[in-house]
Design a protein around this motif. Structure first.
Motif, PDB file in Angstrom:
ATOM      1  N   TYR A 119       0.756  -1.189  -0.085  1.00 22.43           N
ATOM      2  CA  TYR A 119      -0.095  -0.026  -0.009  1.00 22.43           C
ATOM      3  C   TYR A 119       0.754   1.329   0.092  1.00 22.43           C
ATOM      4  CZ  TYR A 119      -3.301  -3.691   1.374  1.00 22.43           C
ATOM      5  OH  TYR A 119      -4.126  -4.595   1.774  1.00 22.43           O
ATOM      6  N   LEU A 120       2.006   1.204   0.795  1.00 25.31           N
ATOM      7  CA  LEU A 120       2.957   2.083   0.751  1.00 25.31           C
ATOM      8  C   LEU A 120       3.456   2.714  -0.666  1.00 25.31           C
ATOM      9  CD1 LEU A 120       4.069   4.526   2.220  1.00 25.31           C
ATOM     10  CD2 LEU A 120       5.966   2.935   3.215  1.00 25.31           C
ATOM     11  N   THR A 121       4.007   1.391  -1.188  1.00 24.52           N
ATOM     12  CA  THR A 121       4.570   1.629  -2.723  1.00 24.52           C
ATOM     13  C   THR A 121       3.560   2.542  -3.607  1.00 24.52           C
ATOM     14  OG1 THR A 121       5.660  -0.446  -2.517  1.00 24.52           O
ATOM     15  CG2 THR A 121       5.353   0.240  -4.540  1.00 24.52           C
ATOM     16  N   ILE A 122       2.340   2.059  -3.411  1.00 24.51           N
ATOM     17  CA  ILE A 122       1.414   2.681  -4.322  1.00 24.51           C
ATOM     18  C   ILE A 122       1.231   3.909  -4.057  1.00 24.51           C
ATOM     19  CG2 ILE A 122      -1.290   3.084  -4.907  1.00 24.51           C
ATOM     20  CD1 ILE A 122      -1.321  -0.168  -4.376  1.00 24.51           C
ATOM     21  N   VAL A 123       1.316   4.343  -2.695  1.00 30.04           N
ATOM     22  CA  VAL A 123       1.241   5.961  -2.338  1.00 30.04           C
ATOM     23  C   VAL A 123       2.594   6.639  -2.990  1.00 30.04           C
ATOM     24  CG1 VAL A 123       1.458   7.413  -0.473  1.00 30.04           C
ATOM     25  CG2 VAL A 123      -0.107   5.680  -0.422  1.00 30.04           C
ATOM     26  N   LEU A 124       3.812   6.021  -2.861  1.00 28.64           N
ATOM     27  CA  LEU A 124       5.085   6.587  -3.319  1.00 28.64           C
ATOM     28  C   LEU A 124       5.007   6.735  -4.890  1.00 28.64           C
ATOM     29  CD1 LEU A 124       7.714   4.649  -1.187  1.00 28.64           C
ATOM     30  CD2 LEU A 124       6.846   6.803  -0.876  1.00 28.64           C
ATOM     31  N   ILE A 125       4.415   5.690  -5.492  1.00 25.54           N
ATOM     32  CA  ILE A 125       4.241   6.004  -6.923  1.00 25.54           C
ATOM     33  C   ILE A 125       3.275   7.349  -7.261  1.00 25.54           C
ATOM     34  CG2 ILE A 125       2.988   4.851  -9.028  1.00 25.54           C
ATOM     35  CD1 ILE A 125       3.965   2.132  -7.965  1.00 25.54           C
ATOM     36  N   LEU A 126       2.443   7.301  -6.671  1.00 30.31           N
ATOM     37  CA  LEU A 126       1.535   8.446  -6.996  1.00 30.31           C
ATOM     38  C   LEU A 126       2.369   9.752  -6.582  1.00 30.31           C
ATOM     39  CD1 LEU A 126      -1.894   7.131  -5.368  1.00 30.31           C
ATOM     40  CD2 LEU A 126      -1.191   7.427  -7.433  1.00 30.31           C
ATOM     41  N   MET A 127       2.988   9.949  -5.587  1.00 38.84           N
ATOM     42  CA  MET A 127       3.954  11.066  -5.265  1.00 38.84           C
ATOM     43  C   MET A 127       4.955  11.360  -6.444  1.00 38.84           C
ATOM     44  SD  MET A 127       4.564  10.338  -1.240  1.00 38.84           S
ATOM     45  CE  MET A 127       5.888  11.937  -1.195  1.00 38.84           C
ATOM     46  N   ASP A 128       5.359  10.268  -6.913  1.00 45.34           N
ATOM     47  CA  ASP A 128       6.289  10.367  -8.014  1.00 45.34           C
ATOM     48  C   ASP A 128       5.647  11.121  -9.127  1.00 45.34           C
ATOM     49  OD1 ASP A 128       9.029   9.934  -9.023  1.00 45.34           O
ATOM     50  OD2 ASP A 128       8.639   7.972  -9.785  1.00 45.34           O
TER      51      ASP A 128
END
Length: 684
Positions: free
Chosen positions: A21-30
C-alpha cells in the motif's frame, strides 16, 4: 509428503501487506514530482525501485519466520485454552451427534467418576438425558437430573460445524445437520434446598367451624355442656400444637389456626384425623360433634391465604360439613365428608332466605328460572315453585326447558294455556338469551355448577343470580350470586322450595297441579320417601298435601311406559357384581325418551338385592356416558363419583363422562373402587 501452504487471512494479511500500500502511495507522489521536475521525478523513481527490492527481499526472508512465530503462538494459545477448559470449575463435556462422550474436563470426571477415555453414551451416566431429548428438532436448553443424591441442572448447547469454520472444503465434507453438544453441569442441590426451606416456612391459614354446635349442646345435660366444649377445645389445640401451630378461638364455635407449610403434607397424610377424633367425644351427648375445616395455602400473601381458607370453609359447609377442604392456589383437595349430614330442625335459615328472595324478586322486572340439562321432576317442581312465588308479587316468570322428556310430559301438560298459564311459561335457550338483561333475575334450581345448567350463557347476561340447590358443592361454582341457598342435607330442591314458600308470603296459594309437581319432585328424589328423608321432608310433604297435592294423581303421572320399564328390567338383569358388594350395569338407551332417568331407577332397584352396598348404572345418551350411583348407608358414593368428575350426596350421586366408552367407564369405576379400598376410604 504433500506440502501444506498456510494462507494468511483477515486483518493479519492486510497488516503484512502495508509495504504494498505504501508503494502505491509513493508511485502517486512520483507522478506528482514528474509534473513539477522531471529530474527530481527520475531520482525519486530510483528510490522507489530500491525500496521495492528491499521490501521483497525482506518479505521473502522474514515471512517464514513470522508465520512460524504465529503458528507457535496459536499452538500455545490453543494449549492454554484447552488447559483452561480442563481446569474449568464448571463441569463441562462434549458429546457427538449420537450422544457419546468425546471429551470431558477434570471437574466433570470428578463428579461423574468417569475417566477421560470414557466414550459411552451420556445416558449411562444420566438415564433421564436420552438420545431422543438431545436430538429433538427444537433444542432443549436444560434438564434437571439426580446424581448421587444431588440435584444438577444440565445446560446444553449445540455446536454446528459450519459455525466454527468458514473453510469451504471442511463445510463440503460436513454438509449435514450433524452437530456436537456441549453440556454444562450446575449443582443446584443447595439452591433447591433453600427454595424448599423457604416454601416450607411460609404460613398456612386455617378456619375450623363446629358444624352442629347448638344441636350437640341441646342433646346434653346443662352441667355437661362446658365439659363437652372444653374437650373439643382440647382436641383442636392438641392436634395443631403438635405441629407448632398457633390456634385462637375467635367465636364460641369457630377457631383460627396458622402453621408452617411443611406440616400441611403431614396433616394431609393422616387425612386430618382431627375430624374423626372429635366425633369420639362422648360425655352423654346423643349427637356426635362434627367439624368443618378450610385451609388456604399457595397465596402470594398472608391475606390471600386467609381468603383461600375462607373459600375453603364455605365450600366445606356447602358440601354438608364434616370435612376438610384444602385450597392451594387453584387446586382444591377434599378430605372426610363420609358422615351423613345432620338435619337442622330449625327453620330460621329457610325463613331468612325466603325474605331475601322476596326482596330480590320485588326489585327486578322479570324472572328467568332454569334447572340442569335434561331436567328431571325435582328440577321442574322447584322451578314451578319459584314461578308461584314470582306470580304472587306480580312479576313475570319464565322457565327455561329445552327438552321435555317422557317423565316430564305429564307434569308439563298441567301448565298449558288452556289451564290458565301463560303460553310462554316454558322457553328455550334462544328466547331466554334474548329476553335476559341486567334487570332480570336468573334463578338457578337443583344444580350449583354452571356447566350443568340448561343455558350457561344466561349467567353472563345479568348480575342478579340466585341459586337454590341440595347438591354438595365442588370447585366449580356459580360466581357471585346475590343469594345462595345450598343445603346438602335436604332431600330435594322441591323440599327447599316448599319450605321457602311457607315463609315467602302470607297470601301465597298453590294450585293443586302446582302442589302435585313440587310433591312429585320430593317423591322422586327420596325414592318414595326411602332415601335422604328427614323430619323436614315430611313437613314439606304435609304442607304440599294441605295445598292440594293428591298422592294418587302424582303416582299416575310418574308411571313409566312399557319400553322404559323393560329397559330398567334389562339393566337389573345384566348387572355385574364387583368385589361381592358393588353392582355395575348398563341401561339400554334405544327407543327410550329418558334413558338417564331409567338408569337412576335401575340403580335404586339394584339396592334391593341382598349384599349390594352400592350400585352404578351407566347410560350412553347424546354422546355422553351418564352414571347414576346409589347406596343405602355403608358406602359414600358421592366420594366415588367426585373422583370420576361428578358429585352428589352420600347415598345419591352421579357423573357425566365424555370421550369415553361404556367399557372404559366401567373400568374407571372399578379402578376407583379398588383405589379407595386400598386407601381405606371404603371398608370392604
Amino acid at each position: 509428503m504433500k506440502k501444506t501452504n498456510i494462507k494468511l487471512k483477515g486483518k493479519l494479511r492486510r497488516y503484512l501487506n502495508w509495504p504494498l500500500y505504501l508503494t502505491i502511495v509513493l508511485i502517486l507522489m512520483d507522478v506528482a514530482m514528474y509534473a513539477q521536475d522531471i529530474q527530481m521525478g527520475a531520482e525519486f523513481s530510483g528510490f522507489i525501485v530500491l525500496y521495492v527490492i528491499i521490501v521483497l527481499i525482506s518479505n521473502r526472508r522474514n515471512r517464514p519466520l513470522l508465520i512460524n512465530e504465529l503458528v507457535n503462538f496459536a499452538t500455545q494459545y490453543g494449549t492454554v485454552q484447552k488447559q483452561l477448559l480442563n481446569d474449568f470449575e464448571i463441569p463441562y463435556a462434549l458429546l457427538d451427534y449420537n450422544s457419546r462422550f468425546l471429551w470431558m474436563n477434570e471437574k466433570f470426571t470428578e463428579i461423574t467418576g468417569k475417566d477421560k477415555n470414557y466414550h459411552k453414551s451420556v445416558t449411562t451416566v444420566f438415564p433421564s438425558l436420552t438420545k431422543d431429548i438431545l436430538q429433538k428438532s427444537e433444542a432443549v436448553e436444560s434438564i434437571n437430573v439426580m446424581l448421587d443424591d444431588r440435584n444438577y441442572r444440565i445446560s446444553m448447547k449445540r455446536i454446528y460445524f459450519d459455525s466454527v469454520t468458514k473453510d469451504s472444503a471442511i463445510v463440503a465434507i460436513n454438509d449435514s445437520d450433524e452437530y456436537l453438544t456441549a453440556i454444562y453441569l450446575f449443582d443446584e442441590t443447595e439452591l433447591n434446598r433453600y427454595i424448599r426451606e423457604n416454601e416450607e416456612q411460609k404460613l398456612v391459614a386455617g378456619l375450623i367451624y363446629i358444624d352442629n354446635y347448638e344441636e350437640a349442646l341441646d342433646s346434653i345435660e346443662d352441667v355437661k355442656r362446658s365439659l363437652l366444649i372444653a374437650l373439643v377445645d382440647r382436641k383442636v389445640n392438641k392436634y395443631f400444637t403438635e405441629i407448632d401451630a398457633l390456634v385462637r378461638k375467635i367465636e364460641k364455635d369457630k377457631y383460627f389456626v396458622v402453621f408452617k407449610y411443611k406440616y400441611l403434607e403431614q396433616l394431609s397424610a393422616d387425612k386430618f384425623k382431627l375430624i374423626e377424633d372429635v366425633k369420639s367425644i362422648k360425655v352423654g351427648n346423643e349427637m356426635a360433634i362434627t367439624l368443618s375445616i378450610g385451609v388456604g395455602a399457595g397465596g402470594v400473601s398472608y391475606t390471600q391465604n386467609y381468603e383461600y381458607a375462607r373459600m375453603g370453609i364455605d365450600l366445606a359447609l356447602g358440601r354438608g360439613g364434616d370435612q376438610v377442604v384444602v385450597k392451594e392456589g387453584e387446586e382444591v383437595t377434599y378430605y372426610g365428608g363420609k358422615a351423613k349430614q345432620v338435619e337442622r330442625n330449625t327453620r330460621v335459615k329457610a325463613r331468612v332466605k325466603a325474605h331475601a328472595l322476596r326482596e330480590i324478586i320485588e326489585s327486578r322486572e322479570h324472572v328467568v328460572i332454569m334447572g340442569h340439562t335434561i331436567s328431571d321432576v325435582d328440577s321442574l317442581g322447584a322451578a314451578i315453585g319459584v314461578y308461584c312465588a314470582a306470580r304472587v308479587l306480580g312479576k313475570k316468570a319464565q322457565i327455561v326447558l329445552n327438552e321435555v322428556t317422557t317423565s316430564l310430559r305429564p307434569l308439563v301438560e298441567c301448565f298449558t294455556e288452556e289451564k290458565g298459564y301463560p303460553a310462554d311459561l316454558f322457553i328455550k335457550n334462544e328466547e331466554a338469551l334474548l329476553i335476559t338483561n341486567k334487570n332480570t333475575l336468573v334463578m338457578v334450581v337443583d344444580t350449583n355448577r354452571p356447566s350443568y345448567t340448561e343455558c350457561p350463557e344466561l349467567l353472563n347476561r345479568t348480575d342478579t343470580i340466585c341459586v337454590f340447590d341440595h347438591h354438595r358443592q365442588n370447585s366449580e361454582v356459580i360466581e357471585n350470586p346475590v343469594l345462595s341457598y345450598i343445603e346438602p342435607y335436604a332431600s330435594s330442591a322441591c323440599e327447599m322450595i316448599a319450605e321457602v314458600l311457607q315463609y315467602f308470603s302470607e297470601n301465597i296459594k298453590l294450585e293443586p297441579s302446582e302442589a302435585d309437581c313440587i310433591y312429585a319432585g320430593i317423591l322422586i328424589d327420596t325414592n318414595n320417601f326411602m332415601t335422604k328423608t328427614g323430619v323436614r321432608t315430611f313437613e314439606a310433604a304435609a304442607y304440599l298435601r294441605r295445598a292440594g297435592a293428591e298422592v294418587t294423581r302424582v303416582r299416575k303421572m310418574l308411571r313409566n311406559d312399557m319400553a322404559a320399564y323393560k329397559a330398567r328390567a334389562e339393566a337389573v338383569r345384566h348387572a355385574e357384581v364387583y368385589r361381592g358388594a358393588f353392582a355395575i350395569s348398563v341401561c339400554p338407551a334405544d327407543n327410550i325418551e329418558s334413558p338417564t332417568i331409567v338408569g337412576a331407577q335401575a340403580a335404586n332397584e339394584l339396592l334391593n338385592i341382598v349384599g349390594i352396598k352400592a350400585s352404578f348404572v351407566l347410560t350412553e345418551y347424546q354422546g355422553k356416558i351418564y352414571i347414576s350411583s346409589r347406596s343405602i348407608d355403608e358406602i359414600n358414593v358421592q366420594l366415588i363419583m367426585e373422583r370420576v368428575g361428578g358429585g352428589g350426596h352420600l347415598n345419591v350421586a352421579g357423573a357425566q363422562l365424555t370421550n369415553c366408552t361404556i367399557q372404559e367407564a366401567k373400568r374407571m369405576i372399578q379402578d376407583t373402587i379398588d383405589e379407595m379400598i386400598k386407601e381405606g376410604d371404603i371398608q370392604e
